[in-house]
Enzyme design. Structure first.
Site, PDB file in Angstrom:
ATOM      1  N   GLU A 115     -42.336  68.541 -45.629  1.00 44.42           N
ATOM      2  CA  GLU A 115     -41.930  67.330 -46.334  1.00 44.42           C
ATOM      3  C   GLU A 115     -41.094  67.704 -47.551  1.00 44.42           C
ATOM      4  OE1 GLU A 115     -45.224  64.747 -47.076  1.00 44.42           O
ATOM      5  OE2 GLU A 115     -45.836  64.698 -44.979  1.00 44.42           O
ATOM      6  N   HIS A 236     -41.805  55.929 -54.449  1.00 44.52           N
ATOM      7  CA  HIS A 236     -41.428  56.569 -53.187  1.00 44.52           C
ATOM      8  C   HIS A 236     -40.034  56.098 -52.794  1.00 44.52           C
ATOM      9  CE1 HIS A 236     -41.591  58.125 -49.126  1.00 44.52           C
ATOM     10  NE2 HIS A 236     -42.721  58.748 -49.438  1.00 44.52           N
ATOM     11  N   ARG A 280     -39.131  63.778 -54.917  1.00 45.69           N
ATOM     12  CA  ARG A 280     -39.149  62.330 -54.758  1.00 45.69           C
ATOM     13  C   ARG A 280     -38.395  61.585 -55.860  1.00 45.69           C
ATOM     14  NH1 ARG A 280     -45.434  61.236 -52.935  1.00 45.69           N
ATOM     15  NH2 ARG A 280     -45.114  61.643 -50.710  1.00 45.69           N
ATOM     16  N   HIS A 335     -45.487  53.970 -55.928  1.00 41.17           N
ATOM     17  CA  HIS A 335     -46.269  54.754 -54.973  1.00 41.17           C
ATOM     18  C   HIS A 335     -47.503  55.432 -55.558  1.00 41.17           C
ATOM     19  CE1 HIS A 335     -46.971  56.959 -51.301  1.00 41.17           C
ATOM     20  NE2 HIS A 335     -46.806  58.139 -51.888  1.00 41.17           N
ATOM     21  N   ARG A 370     -45.222  64.083 -58.414  1.00 38.22           N
ATOM     22  CA  ARG A 370     -46.145  64.662 -57.437  1.00 38.22           C
ATOM     23  C   ARG A 370     -45.412  65.199 -56.214  1.00 38.22           C
ATOM     24  NH1 ARG A 370     -48.807  62.958 -52.895  1.00 38.22           N
ATOM     25  NH2 ARG A 370     -48.280  60.746 -53.110  1.00 38.22           N
TER      26      ARG A 370
END
Length: 503
Positions: A115, A236, A280, A335, A370
């Site tokens: 990811e 997000h 992100r 998010h 994060r």
């Protein structure tokens, strides 16, 4: 004194962090009460988790480096050490050996995915709906576990404190009978573990389930506990562009999906060398800019076998009438809260006998942003640590706070109207981009809103009123922290500074 519900350990919340805390405490012989306002399992953030859970794959230093890099240099290296050192044992013990989670396999081993901002394939997953395959068996396992009681549809209204220590929480229902109370039911415990999840309900669009109103952060702050890094609210980058969004996991981009603007141009290589797999915060701001400039951004899934690789997401698209073959419209969406109740390596807060784990806690792992698929891992690791550390204390029964049983009905539409105002303020002034003037406006409005809510609090146990109180308190904490931090970092972006692709 009247007899009240007691437990050695009271856990407030039933996501992976709360379940892990309950499991660890029960393994240590404690009598555990789990109070959760969720009616399982769909109302917990853990159940909604898509991508998976990060692992070390025998190389904790590599995972640590990725976490620190994604955090924009703001993560606590010692906290990250705790996470990566405990990761393999925690996953093996709880998820593999105890719960037998059916992680996807490839050949003779697990099918590890990659990811955004990960340097290698290390994500354990079950299709793109990992959370429900972890949480549902976890709750079922605890149901059968001696020493654990789970009280569903039961909200904590306030923490009970006495001389600087936390003695439990005031609940809106009797955890033994399930009967609601107009004056609150005190539940006393040797230790109290907050595991209440995130703050998605403070924004109009969020990937969180309804009811994510920052309860743990607000209750802890009101009781006097330290809260840190509240300004770091992660958005997000790829949620379905609709008033009712659904998350499109970063695993989709990890498998090759591309982001395109309304002109059909792939734009992420212009913003970051890692393109679609950038951190992100970088991708979210890029998507927002391209939407503003061209009118739309879509996730192009044509480079992969979307239906074959992500059948759950493909089914969701079909059920919502989304033609994923033509590109899926996406937009940034609230998010995850990277900050929260400040805790140490065992989940201890600054108040005696209070612990916090999961998204409501600030462990120091996430810093300003994060890393993908570290939330379930952090919740698991700190839940186990806190659950074990919380045992060994007898419940302290003190004179409980009592709500006045006066006019339990709120004015018609009060909470709904105030929530609408709160979300508008958070979206407009405390969103993806922030400025000094906007943050001052937000604080002013939120202070007035909190004052209006306080006029009713302590006179009734209406859950939506307390959720509104908690949302107002948490929103004010976020706005204040954002106002005090003048430097852009990670997901906290001060718009008055020059625009930079990395920030």
């Amino acid at each position: 004194m009247t007899e009240y519900p007691t437990a050695d350990v009271l856990v407030v919340g039933s996501g992976i962090a709360g379940c892990a805390a309950a499991l660890a405490a029960a393994r240590d012989g404690a009598d555990v009460l789990v109070a959760t306002k969720a009616e399982r399992p769909e109302q917990t953030s853990s159940d909604w988790a898509q991508g998976g859970i990060a692992t070390t794959r025998g190389d904790p230093e590599s995972l640590k480096a990725d976490i620190l890099d994604a955090s924009d240099g703001e993560a606590d290296p010692e906290a990250v050490d705790v996470l990566v050192e405990d990761a393999a044992d925690a996953v093996e013990d709880v998820l593999v050996d105890t719960l037998d989670v059916p992680f996807d396999e490839a050949g003779d081993g697990f099918d590890f995915a990659r990811e955004a901002a990960h340097s290698e394939e290390r994500i354990l997953h079950v299709d793109a709906s990992t959370g429900q395959h972890v949480l549902r068996p976890f709750l079922s396992f605890l149901d059968e576990r001696d020493g654990v009681r789970i009280a569903e549809d039961t909200a904590a209204l306030d923490l009970i404190t006495d001389e600087g220590r936390v003695c439990g929480a005031l609940l809106d229902r009797d955890p033994e009978t399930g009967e609601s109370s107009t004056t609150g039911v005190p539940a006393f415990a040797g230790s109290t573990v907050l595991a209440t999840g995130g703050i998605g309900s403070l924004y109009r669009r969020s990937t969180n389930p309804a009811g994510a109103t920052g309860d743990g952060v607000a209750m802890a702050a009101l009781a006097g506990a330290d809260v840190e890094d509240a300004e770091y609210v992660q958005f997000h980058p790829t949620a379905y562009d609709d008033a009712d969004p659904f998350l499109l996991s970063e695993a989709v981009r990890g498998e090759g999906a591309l982001l395109r603007n309304a002109d059909g141009e792939r734009f992420m290589p212009d913003y970051h060398e890692a393109a679609e797999l950038a951190p992100r915060d970088v991708v979210a701001r890029a998507v927002a800019r391209e939407r503003a400039a061209t009118g739309e951004v879509t996730l192009d899934v044509s480079p992969l076998d979307f239906a074959g690789d992500f059948p759950d997401l493909a089914a969701t698209c079909e059920s919502r009438g989304v033609d994923w073959e033509s590109g899926i419209p996406v937009a940034p969406c609230e998010h995850f809260l990277c900050g929260g109740v400040d805790v140490d390596s065992e989940g201890r807060a600054s108040l005696d006998r209070l612990f916090a784990v999961g998204e409501c806690a600030r462990t120091g792992v996430h810093g300003a942003n994060r890393l993908a698929s570290t939330s379930l891992l952090e919740g698991l690791v700190w839940g186990l640590r806190a659950g074990e550390a919380a045992t060994g204390r007898d419940p302290a029964v003190v004179e409980p706070p009592e709500l006045l049983d006066r006019d339990p009905d709120l004015p018609a539409g009060f909470a709904e109207e105030k929530f609408h105002r709160l979300r508008r303020v958070m979206d407009e002034y405390v969103g993806l981009r922030r400025s000094e003037s906007d943050l001052k406006r937000a604080q002013s409005v939120l202070r007035r809103l909190k004052g209006e809510v306080d006029a009713y609090v302590r006179t009734r146990t209406a859950r939506d009123l307390y959720e509104l109180r908690n949302a107002a308190v948490t929103g004010l904490l976020v706005a204040r922290a954002a106002g005090e931090n003048e430097q852009s970092a990670g997901c906290h972006y001060r718009a008055e500074e020059p625009v930079d692709a990395g920030h």
